[in-house]
Design an enzyme around this catalytic site. Structure first.
Site, short mmCIF file in Angstrom:
data_model
loop_
_atom_site.label_atom_id
_atom_site.label_comp_id
_atom_site.label_asym_id
_atom_site.label_seq_id
_atom_site.Cartn_x
_atom_site.Cartn_y
_atom_site.Cartn_z
N LYS A 225 -22.47 164.38 71.20
CA LYS A 225 -23.06 163.97 69.93
C LYS A 225 -24.35 164.76 69.69
O LYS A 225 -25.34 164.56 70.38
CB LYS A 225 -23.39 162.47 69.90
CG LYS A 225 -23.78 162.03 68.49
CD LYS A 225 -24.48 160.70 68.45
CE LYS A 225 -25.98 160.81 68.57
NZ LYS A 225 -26.68 161.44 67.46
N GLY A 277 -33.51 163.16 75.49
CA GLY A 277 -34.20 162.59 74.35
C GLY A 277 -35.44 161.84 74.80
O GLY A 277 -36.02 162.15 75.83
N SER A 278 -35.79 160.82 74.04
CA SER A 278 -37.03 160.10 74.32
C SER A 278 -36.85 159.15 75.49
O SER A 278 -35.75 158.68 75.79
CB SER A 278 -37.47 159.31 73.09
OG SER A 278 -36.61 158.20 72.92
N THR A 279 -37.98 158.87 76.16
CA THR A 279 -37.95 157.94 77.29
C THR A 279 -37.54 156.54 76.83
O THR A 279 -36.82 155.83 77.52
CB THR A 279 -39.33 157.91 77.98
OG1 THR A 279 -39.50 159.17 78.64
CG2 THR A 279 -39.44 156.80 79.00
N GLU A 280 -38.00 156.18 75.64
CA GLU A 280 -37.67 154.86 75.10
C GLU A 280 -36.15 154.66 75.00
O GLU A 280 -35.59 153.69 75.52
CB GLU A 280 -38.32 154.75 73.73
CG GLU A 280 -38.32 153.38 73.12
CD GLU A 280 -38.82 153.44 71.68
OE1 GLU A 280 -39.26 154.52 71.23
OE2 GLU A 280 -38.74 152.41 71.01
N GLY A 282 -33.95 156.54 76.38
CA GLY A 282 -33.40 156.78 77.72
C GLY A 282 -33.32 155.52 78.54
O GLY A 282 -32.34 155.29 79.27
N GLU A 299 -32.73 163.27 80.72
CA GLU A 299 -33.82 164.25 80.64
C GLU A 299 -34.69 163.78 79.49
O GLU A 299 -34.29 163.88 78.33
CB GLU A 299 -33.24 165.65 80.43
CG GLU A 299 -34.18 166.74 80.84
CD GLU A 299 -35.09 167.14 79.72
OE1 GLU A 299 -36.16 166.51 79.61
OE2 GLU A 299 -34.74 168.04 78.96
N CYS A 333 -39.96 168.84 75.26
CA CYS A 333 -40.24 167.72 76.17
C CYS A 333 -41.19 168.15 77.28
O CYS A 333 -41.95 167.34 77.79
CB CYS A 333 -38.95 167.18 76.74
SG CYS A 333 -37.85 168.47 77.33
N GLU A 430 -46.52 160.84 74.27
CA GLU A 430 -45.90 162.11 73.92
C GLU A 430 -45.95 162.27 72.40
O GLU A 430 -45.41 161.45 71.67
CB GLU A 430 -44.45 162.14 74.41
CG GLU A 430 -43.79 163.48 74.19
CD GLU A 430 -42.37 163.52 74.74
OE1 GLU A 430 -41.65 162.52 74.63
OE2 GLU A 430 -41.98 164.60 75.26
#
Lengths: 521, 287, 290
Positions: A225, A277-280, A282, A299, A333, A430
């Protein structure tokens, strides 16, 4: 080296009410006079516009999903606009996949896995991947133009970094397909099956390559995606894959937004999730996979420290700082977003950085001389603006590239703050934009302590001319990639990935294979 | 008349010291035909153990791999000299004489095995990467940090050492919640550790209830990885979920049959790999 | 301050990708002519050739009288008088190589005498070479003293100090030699004699420009930079101009602070300008080679 430049004595100059131009931020008067880039009255040699030709690329009004080797219409026939962030023009529309479409794609991938791909001789898998690598190279300029058109990044970067690296990734992993026995010595491995892969908008084609190439090399099939805002090069890649005669369903590409991603993550028919993508997000994905007992690699975000010691090669360090935070508008990132400068060279580094920043050319992504392009989306621009505002409110001094921004599209001037403390939001969160927070340190221990004082651990930079210091500091930094006297370098042979909340698993190199196999016991 | 035995108080092993639970609570267990009281670790004991592990970690991973290998070998020596004690402990919890001896020998051999791994890990898991630019580029493993282990219940000895030895061999420090079936064996292992020059805090051994301690360890923000050996899938899921709060690296296993622990898959590099991080370092090469 | 070679070369390579088209190309090429030290430094040089070169220096293209003259003509000392006569009444300067060009290996008093005589013969500018042997042996003071002595002896001539970077081995040495020359009194620092390979390169030019910039920032004078040797094409010239512009700023783009030493370059620049004017690609046969 010493300098008589003073740069830290004045706060941000705020625009008066009703003043038309955006916050003009300048250095103190004496600095300005010394490092003005263009002298009044000098014969100015300007670069003429150098637009990359792109008229030959014709976009269809809308694009479907790539499932089972063909283009299929989404079940609900919903399409979302695809925007050129540098003009806000609608380029085309891309299908929005919903659960039924994701299900169809996963089934196609499963069928392809059982019927073709797991039985495909490894050497043939290799040859398919080599074909893809070659085809990307053949169509590289077209892909670069699309990447810049859709993502807002300068053509110089998409042409010289994104697309060549994407091709190189396929080429590198192609060679592994029939050599997995050498990668996993003493261990018999088998593919996992069907992998769901979700990629971000900052390096659309490159991230697709990072995901697809190792998965296919190890014998998996995939459902990928692309990011909602940047689907175009993935769709071109689908066409390349089709032309490479890959068995239908080995690679499936479903466009769409967060709902599409969430349908993919939780689909019962998958054996693996890979997410960048973002840690959130993730963490949500990690939780979903925990419930399902599903292997996952992540990642995620970063807040990398770029450490400049007083014995660094300063001019190259300044290039590294610029490349670290302004490369791809800071949508990276592993961006070096926290600059830790040894106090004794702080002023000279800041002066050099400010001067260098004024030479950055901000403008149309398709101009070959553009250094900094457009911010990827309105949402991202607003996030950057809000964090920058928090920096100003915290009393940090703001510096930025003086330039005229285009009136339409999403733009943000390359910016840095001095006088930043670790506790400020701009030093902790970030920003994912061209905004740098400058802090100082006095001893190597303090530098390491400050660098590691973060939830993230993706990357770091160390600048010193002293080899032993470089080795020691690199070893003590809790980050997956440490660049010594360089920054933001990538290579398919080199492992990339984070410590701590920057995620787990590695992409690139030998270590990039492990997330796509299981041990046979 | 037989001599009256001196019974041992079964304590927790935290930061190199044998301590009672901060709560003063114990849990009763029947071992060798009489009831003993084992310390019952609480959330605060778990917190203290993590603190000790974190404090010990920089020193432990900063030692040379050779030195870590020597220390783990010393642990094998201590276990060897306590073969009788370890075997008696296992027999007290129901093992036959033969089975107990076999398990003790396997446990000691495992320690020798990992003693030899310490200075090989970095070599086996490192690559020098031929990047297409003038840079020197190496990827190599580093310990993940503080690792919490929810150890298998049975048998009591071999699984316990099989789970924590590879983790400390890689340079991590550990907090281990031993299985509740035989707390005495956990304490016996702790005594071996305590006398083997293992720096205080590198290995912390807790006894008590999983339901009480495991969630604390799983959710703790200063724990970097979690090794779960649980038969109950729902519990494992809940712990795994809690571990996602700070994105711990999680390895999840069902509790295997006892025979697994004596088979070829019970030790090896695959036991080390989940608890290392690969770091890639770049540097220009040019004059 | 040290120089990281890989980072320096990377930066130069990125600058070399600047796309200079249309009006920007025309302005840039005219600037290249204005900054050019048209050079002939061959053993077989004749007075006739020098006179011809001087004519071309003043009027590079008789079909395009609007073109600027070059900055200077650069010759051996024995041909200075010839050049001075040929350029009388024009703005074009006469530059002379000196100090036992190209090796720099002659007794100090001989080198000093040679430079003095070149100035006496009418040279406006002196392109001296440093003693690389002394530099590489670490006898920095000796090198600096020699530069200072030549400067004193040749006032008010403009002094360009040739570092011969192709023999210095590292960019750190390039920067060190550049700094030393600037402190010793150089008006320009110059890359190469053109007799040693490699001569000028973009990274070397970048390193020297950065040194000149830092020297001025640190309270020194503004010192010019001259690139010489191996610059044969209009494209190369534009790349150097880009490096100057983006390192030093636009005001440095002037013969007062930047020079390109070249012989074959002028014809290629003229060909490119003609192509821009006419719209058709050009042949060398239409451009005089003397």
């Amino acid at each position: 080296m010493s300098t008589n430049l003073k740069t830290t004595s004045r706060k941000t100059r705020r625009p008066a009410a009703g003043e038309g131009r955006p916050a003009g931020v300048r250095l103190t008067a004496d600095v300005d006079a010394r490092i003005t880039v263009t002298a009044p009255g000098a014969a100015v040699w300007q670069y003429a516009p150098a637009p990359e030709a792109h008229e030959y690329i014709r976009l269809a009004p809308q694009y479907d999903l790539f499932v089972g080797g063909t283009w299929v219409r989404p079940a609900r026939e919903r399409y979302a606009p695809v925007i050129d962030p540098s003009t806000e023009n609608v380029l085309t529309h891309a299908a929005e996949a919903e659960e039924a479409d994701v299900d169809r794609a996963v089934r196609a991938a499963r069928t392809a896995y059982e019927k073709y791909w797991r039985r495909c001789p490894p050497a043939s898998r290799a040859k398919y991947l080599f074909r893809i690598a070659r085809a990307i190279t053949e169509r590289s300029r077209e892909l670069a133009v699309l990447e810049s058109l859709n993502g807002g990044k300068p053509i110089r970067e998409s042409r010289d970094v994104d697309i060549p690296l994407a091709a190189a990734h396929f080429f590198y992993y192609a060679g592994w397909a029939d050599k997995l026995g050498y990668a996993f010595r003493n261990t018999e491995v088998e593919p996992l099956g069907v992998a769901g892969q979700i990629i971000p908008w900052n390096f659309p084609l490159l991230m697709a390559a990072w995901k697809i190439a190792p998965a296919l090399a190890c014998g998996n099939t995939v459902v990928l995606k692309p990011a909602e805002t940047t689907p175009l090069t993935a769709l071109w890649l689908a066409e390349i894959i089709r032309h490479a005669d890959l068995p239908p369903g080995v690679v499936n590409i479903v466009t769409g937004g967060p709902q599409t991603g969430s349908a993919l993550v939780t689909h019962p028919g998958l054996d693996k999730i890979a997410f960048t993508g973002s840690t959130e997000v993730g963490k949500d994905i990690a939780r979903a996979c925990a419930r399902l007992g599903r292997p996952v690699t992540l990642e995620l975000g970063g807040k990398a420290a770029n450490i400049i010691f007083d014995d660094a090669p300063l001019d190259q360090a300044v290039e590294g700082i610029v490349n670290g935070i302004f490369f791809n508008q800071g949508h990276v990132c592993c961006a070096g977003s926290r600059l830790l400068v040894q106090e004794s060279v702080h002023d000279v580094v800041v002066a050099k950085l400010y001067r260098r920043m004024q030479t950055l050319r901000i403008g149309p992504p398709l101009d070959k001389n553009t250094d900094v392009g457009a911010i990827n989306s309105r949402a991202q621009l607003e996030k950057i603006q809000s964090l920058v505002k928090s920096g100003e409110e915290a009393g940090c001094t703001r510096y930025e590239t003086q330039c005229v921004l285009p009136s339409r599209g999403y733009w943000f001037r390359p910016t840095f703050f001095t006088g930043v403390a670790l506790s400020h939001r701009i030093a902790r969160e970030e920003i994912f934009g061209p905004v740098l927070s400058v802090m100082t340190f006095r001893t190597p221990d303090e530098a390491v302590e400050k660098a590691n004082n973060t939830r993230y651990g993706l990357s770091a930079g160390v600048w010193t001319d002293k080899g032993s210091k470089n080795f020691e500091v690199a070893a003590r930094l809790r980050a997956g990639v440490v660049w010594g006297n360089t920054y933001n370098k990538f290579d398919p042979t080199s492992a990339f990935g984070g410590y701590k909340e920057s995620g787990f698993g590695r992409e690139g190199g030998l270590f990039g294979l492990a997330p796509y196999v299981r041990r046979v016991s | 008349m037989n001599r009256l035995a001196v019974r041992k108080t079964l304590k927790l092993f935290i930061g190199g010291a044998f301590v009672r639970s901060e709560s003063g609570r114990t849990v009763a267990c029947e071992l060798g035909g009489h009831v003993m009281q084992a310390a019952r670790a609480t959330r605060k004991d778990a917190r203290d153990a993590v603190r000790a592990a974190r404090a010990a970690w920089p020193g432990w991973c900063g030692r040379s791999a050779y030195n870590r290998g020597q220390i783990i070998y010393r642990l094998a020596e201590m276990m060897e000299s306590r073969r009788a004690q370890l075997a008696d402990g296992l027999r007290a919890s129901g093992s036959s004489r033969v089975a107990a001896q076999r398990e003790v020998d396997a446990a000691i051999d495992r320690a020798v095995f990992y003693a030899g791994w310490c200075d090989k890990i970095e070599q086996v898991l490192s690559t020098k990467n031929p990047v297409a630019s003038p840079h020197f580029n190496v990827s190599s493993p580093e310990p993940t940090g503080v690792v919490a282990i929810i150890a298998p219940r049975l048998p009591a000895l071999v699984p316990l050492v099989s789970t924590f030895l590879p983790v400390i061999a890689a340079g991590n420090s550990v907090v281990v919640l031993a299985g509740d079936a035989d707390p005495q064996t956990a304490v016996n292992v702790a005594e071996c550790v305590a006398t083997a020059d293992v720096p205080a805090g590198v290995v912390n051994l807790l006894t008590g209830c999983r339901a009480e301690v495991a969630p604390t360890l799983a959710g703790h923000m200063d724990v970097n990885a979690l090794d779960l050996w649980l038969g109950d899938e729902a519990v494992a899921c809940a712990l795994h979920d809690a571990a996602c709060t700070n994105l711990k690296r999680v390895r999840r296993h069902k509790e295997p049959d006892a025979s697994f622990w004596f088979g070829p898959d019970a030790a090896g590099l695959a036991w080390i790999e989940p608890f290392v991080e690969i770091k890639t370092v770049w540097h220009p090469a040019g004059v | 301050m040290s120089v990281d070679a890989v980072g320096l070369e990377e930066r130069a390579a990125v600058l070399a990708t600047r796309s200079i088209k249309k009006q920007s190309k025309i302005v840039g090429l005219r600037l290249a002519i204005a900054c050019m030290d048209l050079t002939t430094l061959e053993g077989k040089d004749t007075p006739q050739r020098v006179r011809q070169l001087c004519r071309k220096a003043v009027t590079p293209d008789i079909d395009d009288p609007d073109l600027p003259s070059v900055a200077a003509v650069c010759v051996y000392p024995t041909l200075v008088r010839e050049a001075k006569d040929a350029l009388a009444g024009t703005q074009v300067k006469v530059a002379s190589v000196a100090t036992a060009f190209p090796s720099g290996l002659a007794p100090a008093h001989v080198k000093l005498q040679e430079a003095k005589e070149a100035v006496a013969a009418g040279a406006d500018e002196i392109d001296m070479v440093i003693d690389r042997g002394a530099f590489l042996a670490g006898r920095y003071r000796e090198v600096a003293n020699e530069i200072a002595a030549i400067k004193d002896a040749t006032r008010p001539a403009l002094l360009k100090v040739i570092l011969e970077t192709g023999e210095l081995g590292t960019y750190d040495n390039v920067r060190r030699a550049a700094w030393l020359a600037m402190e010793a009194g150089a008006d320009f620092i110059k890359t190469s004699t053109g007799k040693i390979h490699p001569a000028a390169t973009l990274p070397v030019a970048l390193a020297m420009l950065e040194a000149a910039r830092d020297f001025e920032q640190c309270g020194g004078r503004r010192v010019g930079v001259k690139v010489a040797g191996g610059i044969r094409t209009a494209k190369q010239a534009l790349q150097y101009l880009v490096v100057v512009k983006e390192t030093m700023g636009d005001e440095y783009l002037s013969p007062a602070t930047f020079r390109i030493g070249a012989s074959a370059l002028l014809n290629d620049v003229l060909m490119q300008l003609t192509k821009e004017r006419s719209g058709v690609y050009q042949s060398e046969d239409y451009f005089t080679k003397d």
